[in-house]
Design a protein around this motif. Structure first.
Motif, PDB file in Angstrom:
ATOM      1  N   GLY A 223     -10.409  12.868  11.442  1.00  0.00           N
ATOM      2  CA  GLY A 223     -11.695  13.310  12.285  1.00  0.00           C
ATOM      3  C   GLY A 223     -12.061  14.552  12.392  1.00  0.00           C
ATOM      4  N   ALA A 224     -10.666  15.775  12.465  1.00  0.00           N
ATOM      5  CA  ALA A 224     -10.874  16.815  12.896  1.00  0.00           C
ATOM      6  C   ALA A 224      -9.919  18.224  12.250  1.00  0.00           C
ATOM      7  CB  ALA A 224     -10.414  17.156  14.293  1.00  0.00           C
ATOM      8  N   GLU A 225      -9.142  17.594  11.290  1.00  0.00           N
ATOM      9  CA  GLU A 225      -8.157  18.483  10.671  1.00  0.00           C
ATOM     10  C   GLU A 225      -8.281  18.474   9.061  1.00  0.00           C
ATOM     11  OE1 GLU A 225      -4.242  19.333  13.413  1.00  0.00           O
ATOM     12  OE2 GLU A 225      -4.221  17.229  12.363  1.00  0.00           O
ATOM     13  N   VAL A 226      -8.288  17.230   8.492  1.00  0.00           N
ATOM     14  CA  VAL A 226      -8.653  17.106   6.952  1.00  0.00           C
ATOM     15  C   VAL A 226      -9.561  16.104   6.811  1.00  0.00           C
ATOM     16  CG1 VAL A 226      -7.293  16.741   4.839  1.00  0.00           C
ATOM     17  CG2 VAL A 226      -6.058  17.236   6.924  1.00  0.00           C
ATOM     18  N   THR A 227     -10.776  16.521   7.033  1.00  0.00           N
ATOM     19  CA  THR A 227     -11.969  15.726   6.787  1.00  0.00           C
ATOM     20  C   THR A 227     -12.376  15.066   5.698  1.00  0.00           C
ATOM     21  OG1 THR A 227     -13.411  17.713   6.840  1.00  0.00           O
ATOM     22  CG2 THR A 227     -13.097  17.024   9.108  1.00  0.00           C
ATOM     23  N   ASP A 228     -11.776  15.768   4.566  1.00  0.00           N
ATOM     24  CA  ASP A 228     -12.004  14.845   3.349  1.00  0.00           C
ATOM     25  C   ASP A 228     -10.666  13.997   3.368  1.00  0.00           C
ATOM     26  OD1 ASP A 228     -10.074  16.870   3.023  1.00  0.00           O
ATOM     27  OD2 ASP A 228     -10.424  17.337   1.073  1.00  0.00           O
ATOM     28  N   ALA A 229     -10.072  13.481   4.273  1.00  0.00           N
ATOM     29  CA  ALA A 229      -8.988  12.558   4.137  1.00  0.00           C
ATOM     30  C   ALA A 229      -9.746  10.978   4.943  1.00  0.00           C
ATOM     31  CB  ALA A 229      -7.767  13.033   4.774  1.00  0.00           C
ATOM     32  N   THR A 230      -8.788   9.900   4.611  1.00  0.00           N
ATOM     33  CA  THR A 230      -9.528   8.893   5.335  1.00  0.00           C
ATOM     34  C   THR A 230      -8.233   7.955   5.732  1.00  0.00           C
ATOM     35  OG1 THR A 230     -10.585   6.906   4.927  1.00  0.00           O
ATOM     36  CG2 THR A 230      -9.519   7.614   3.022  1.00  0.00           C
ATOM     37  N   ILE A 231      -8.229   7.044   6.735  1.00  0.00           N
ATOM     38  CA  ILE A 231      -7.172   6.152   7.032  1.00  0.00           C
ATOM     39  C   ILE A 231      -7.095   5.016   5.932  1.00  0.00           C
ATOM     40  CG2 ILE A 231      -6.179   4.569   8.795  1.00  0.00           C
ATOM     41  CD1 ILE A 231      -7.325   6.247  10.700  1.00  0.00           C
ATOM     42  N   VAL A 232      -6.128   4.734   5.231  1.00  0.00           N
ATOM     43  CA  VAL A 232      -6.080   3.842   4.189  1.00  0.00           C
ATOM     44  C   VAL A 232      -5.987   2.378   4.915  1.00  0.00           C
ATOM     45  CG1 VAL A 232      -4.700   2.720   2.361  1.00  0.00           C
ATOM     46  CG2 VAL A 232      -4.986   5.642   2.490  1.00  0.00           C
ATOM     47  N   GLY A 233      -5.165   2.579   5.919  1.00  0.00           N
ATOM     48  CA  GLY A 233      -4.587   1.510   6.680  1.00  0.00           C
ATOM     49  C   GLY A 233      -3.445   1.547   7.777  1.00  0.00           C
ATOM     50  N   GLN A 234      -3.129   0.572   8.532  1.00  0.00           N
ATOM     51  CA  GLN A 234      -1.958   0.569   9.184  1.00  0.00           C
ATOM     52  C   GLN A 234      -1.116  -0.713   9.023  1.00  0.00           C
ATOM     53  OE1 GLN A 234      -2.857  -1.202  13.261  1.00  0.00           O
ATOM     54  NE2 GLN A 234      -4.901  -1.382  12.833  1.00  0.00           N
ATOM     55  N   PHE A 235       0.121  -0.408   9.320  1.00  0.00           N
ATOM     56  CA  PHE A 235       1.326  -1.123   9.058  1.00  0.00           C
ATOM     57  C   PHE A 235       1.297  -2.336  10.367  1.00  0.00           C
ATOM     58  CE2 PHE A 235       2.729   2.241   6.579  1.00  0.00           C
ATOM     59  CZ  PHE A 235       2.827   1.866   5.351  1.00  0.00           C
ATOM     60  N   GLU A 236       1.762  -3.623   9.816  1.00  0.00           N
ATOM     61  CA  GLU A 236       1.830  -4.440  10.810  1.00  0.00           C
ATOM     62  C   GLU A 236       3.444  -4.211  11.627  1.00  0.00           C
ATOM     63  OE1 GLU A 236       0.381  -8.865   9.739  1.00  0.00           O
ATOM     64  OE2 GLU A 236       1.918  -8.271   8.189  1.00  0.00           O
ATOM     65  N   GLN A 237       3.466  -4.433  12.880  1.00  0.00           N
ATOM     66  CA  GLN A 237       4.880  -4.358  13.495  1.00  0.00           C
ATOM     67  C   GLN A 237       5.935  -5.305  12.695  1.00  0.00           C
ATOM     68  OE1 GLN A 237       5.269  -2.272  15.644  1.00  0.00           O
ATOM     69  NE2 GLN A 237       3.629  -1.892  16.965  1.00  0.00           N
ATOM     70  N   GLN A 238       6.852  -4.582  12.762  1.00  0.00           N
ATOM     71  CA  GLN A 238       8.079  -5.073  12.013  1.00  0.00           C
ATOM     72  C   GLN A 238       8.872  -5.799  13.065  1.00  0.00           C
ATOM     73  OE1 GLN A 238       8.170  -4.985   8.435  1.00  0.00           O
ATOM     74  NE2 GLN A 238       6.233  -4.183   9.000  1.00  0.00           N
ATOM     75  N   GLY A 239       9.433  -7.016  12.847  1.00  0.00           N
ATOM     76  CA  GLY A 239      10.529  -7.633  13.780  1.00  0.00           C
ATOM     77  C   GLY A 239       9.552  -7.910  15.122  1.00  0.00           C
TER      78      GLY A 239
END
Length: 290
Positions: A223-239
């Motif tokens: 949103g503020a630092e690398v504006t040409d980047a995107t969040i691909v996704g998040q990982f599920e909690q492990q365990g």
């Protein structure tokens, strides 16, 4: 046969002495009742801190958003700054009684005596780290996320399997790096950086295809630092146990139970939720990578 008068007097004296001894003897505490000494161990504003009458809190430099604001941990702005002052207040230390110092991320939980009372710097609680330091109760439940440049191969990934063929990077000593090594298990070793700033620069310059950071940081980066980047996704909690950030204390610190009690109170009375809503409200959703 009646006892002699002298014997009666001796018996009476013995009874009086026994009663006095019983009344002066320490009485057993009721179950669950704290002793007076135990109750004074967390006396507000009078803890056994590094500097008498002050609470010394450490974090790394630079202090990243959204955890801190304007790179100034002492201003009370940003999630971790606000949490630190809330904990300090519960411990009986007003803002003017809090001193900040700079400690590199990895040094905070490395073996050896600490120069701070507690460190707050997105340090995930782990059994391995507990061998060298104490942790408070967790003050934030966190997930790790993948950030990539828009339009790149990595940005199009919809699953963990699709990340195995890309070059990933993360900060050294972090849970982010653990997720790359243990969850993604990419075809090529992860690029490891001393600080998140270096990882972000590597992403900008195309030296890596994607980086892994905690989810709130991912939202701030895109949103503020690398504006040409995107969040691909998040990982599920492990365990079964969620990953949590905890305050770091010296191994065997006399303050650990007091600090944990303060964090627990802030969670129970809703203060942590309010601080999270204020400073991390944007970091609420991202696709889950499976």
């Amino acid at each position: 046969m009646h006892p002699a008068p002298r014997a009666l007097r001796r018996a009476a004296v013995a009874v009086v002495l026994l009663a006095a001894a019983v009344s002066c003897a320490p009485q057993p505490e009721e179950p669950g009742e704290p002793s007076s000494s135990a109750g004074s161990t967390c006396e507000k504003g009078e803890l056994a801190t590094r500097t008498s009458g002050k609470l010394t809190i450490a974090t790394d430099e630079p202090a990243y958003e959204p955890w801190f604001k304007d790179g100034k941990p002492a201003n009370g702005k940003g999630f971790e700054s606000a949490v630190a002052y809330a904990v300090a207040d519960r411990l009986g230390y007003a803002k003017d009684k809090v001193a900040w110092q700079t400690v590199p991320f990895n040094k905070a939980f490395a073996p050896g005596e600490k120069t701070f009372d507690f460190d707050i710097n997105q340090v995930s609680i782990s059994e391995e780290r507990k061998k060298a330091v104490d942790f408070s109760s967790g003050y934030y439940d966190v997930r790790q996320a993948v950030v990539a440049l828009k339009g790149s191969k990595a940005a199009k990934a919809k699953s963990i399997a699709e990340l195995k063929g890309v070059k990933l990077g993360a900060q050294v000593g972090t849970t982010s790096l653990d997720y790359i090594d243990d969850v993604v298990r990419p075809a090529q070793p992860a690029a490891v950086y001393g600080k998140n700033d270096q990882a972000k620069s590597a992403l900008k310059n195309g030296q890596v295809d994607a980086i892994v950071v905690d989810l709130p940081t991912a939202f701030y980066i895109t949103g503020a630092e690398v504006t040409d980047a995107t969040i691909v996704g998040q990982f599920e909690q492990q365990g079964g146990t969620p990953e949590q950030f905890g305050l770091v204390l010296d191994k065997g610190s006399a303050l650990t139970s007091c600090v944990s009690r303060a964090v627990d109170t802030l969670r129970e009375d809703g203060t942590l939720a309010k601080i999270e809503q204020q400073w991390l409200s944007d970091a609420v959703d991202a696709p889950v990578l499976k």
